[in-house]
Scaffold this motif. Structure first.
Motif, short mmCIF file in Angstrom:
data_model
loop_
_atom_site.label_atom_id
_atom_site.label_comp_id
_atom_site.label_asym_id
_atom_site.label_seq_id
_atom_site.Cartn_x
_atom_site.Cartn_y
_atom_site.Cartn_z
N THR A 2 0.88 -1.28 0.39
CA THR A 2 -0.22 0.20 0.67
C THR A 2 0.65 1.37 0.41
N HIS A 3 0.71 2.43 -0.96
CA HIS A 3 0.84 3.29 -0.47
C HIS A 3 0.72 4.60 0.76
N HIS A 4 -0.33 4.16 1.81
CA HIS A 4 -0.80 4.83 2.59
C HIS A 4 0.94 4.71 4.12
N THR A 5 1.41 5.74 4.29
CA THR A 5 2.60 5.71 5.16
C THR A 5 2.22 5.57 6.35
N HIS A 6 0.99 5.38 6.53
CA HIS A 6 0.92 5.35 8.41
C HIS A 6 0.77 3.46 8.47
N VAL A 7 -0.48 2.83 7.12
CA VAL A 7 -0.27 1.50 7.50
C VAL A 7 1.03 1.19 6.79
N GLN A 8 1.90 1.49 6.93
CA GLN A 8 3.34 1.11 6.57
C GLN A 8 4.22 0.66 7.41
N LYS A 9 3.82 2.36 8.84
CA LYS A 9 4.62 2.49 9.85
C LYS A 9 3.61 1.85 11.74
N HIS A 10 2.84 0.63 10.78
CA HIS A 10 2.11 0.04 11.94
C HIS A 10 3.37 -1.00 12.68
N GLU A 11 2.89 -0.54 14.40
CA GLU A 11 4.28 -1.33 14.58
C GLU A 11 3.20 -2.68 15.58
N PRO A 12 3.36 -3.61 15.58
CA PRO A 12 2.52 -4.28 16.28
C PRO A 12 2.76 -4.66 17.42
N GLY A 13 4.33 -4.33 18.40
CA GLY A 13 4.33 -4.27 20.13
C GLY A 13 3.57 -3.31 19.96
N LEU A 14 3.42 -1.93 19.76
CA LEU A 14 2.79 -1.22 20.14
C LEU A 14 0.52 -1.14 20.47
N THR A 15 -0.05 -1.73 19.23
CA THR A 15 -1.04 -2.59 19.95
C THR A 15 -0.52 -3.56 20.89
N ILE A 16 0.68 -4.60 20.73
CA ILE A 16 0.38 -5.80 21.67
C ILE A 16 0.27 -4.90 23.10
N VAL A 17 0.73 -3.91 22.90
CA VAL A 17 1.23 -3.09 24.34
C VAL A 17 -0.23 -2.04 24.81
N LEU A 18 -0.61 -1.94 23.86
CA LEU A 18 -1.87 -1.13 24.44
C LEU A 18 -3.03 -1.83 24.76
N TRP A 19 -3.17 -3.43 24.55
CA TRP A 19 -4.16 -4.43 24.95
C TRP A 19 -3.51 -4.60 26.47
N ALA A 20 -2.10 -5.10 26.33
CA ALA A 20 -1.79 -5.70 27.64
C ALA A 20 -2.43 -4.29 29.16
N VAL A 21 -1.96 -2.89 28.62
CA VAL A 21 -2.06 -2.23 29.61
C VAL A 21 -3.79 -2.23 29.38
N LEU A 22 -4.92 -2.01 28.42
CA LEU A 22 -6.28 -2.07 28.63
C LEU A 22 -6.28 -3.18 29.50
N ILE A 23 -6.06 -4.38 29.37
CA ILE A 23 -6.29 -5.82 30.52
C ILE A 23 -5.75 -5.14 31.55
#
Length: 78
Positions: A2-23
């Motif tokens: 994809t040519h969308h830069t915010h998709v190319q910069k997606h960091e799954p580690g940040l999502t995991i941290v957000l889920w862990a903090v949420l729980i």
């Protein structure tokens, strides 16, 4: 790719941290508000849980919008 830069910069580690903090924040909020009833501690954990949920929803919507190829801008605004 994809040519969308915010998709190319997606960091799954940040999502995991957000889920862990949420729980963790939800668990702390439930425990402190039901078992111990310390509002001074349970309210901040509730706020943290809401903030994490907002960021997770925002990231999910951005990824879906980018994957579908639609944006909020028209072609003339690019």
């Amino acid at each position: 790719m994809t040519h969308h830069t915010h998709v190319q910069k997606h960091e799954p580690g940040l999502t995991i941290v957000l889920w862990a903090v949420l729980i963790a924040a939800l668990a702390a909020n439930v425990l402190l508000s039901t078992l111990v009833f310390i509002p001074a501690l349970s309210v901040p954990f509730g706020v943290i849980a809401i903030v994490c949920a907002v960021f997770l929803v925002r990231a999910h919507r951005r990824r879906r919008r980018a994957a579908s190829g639609t944006t909020r801008y028209t072609e003339s605004e690019h």
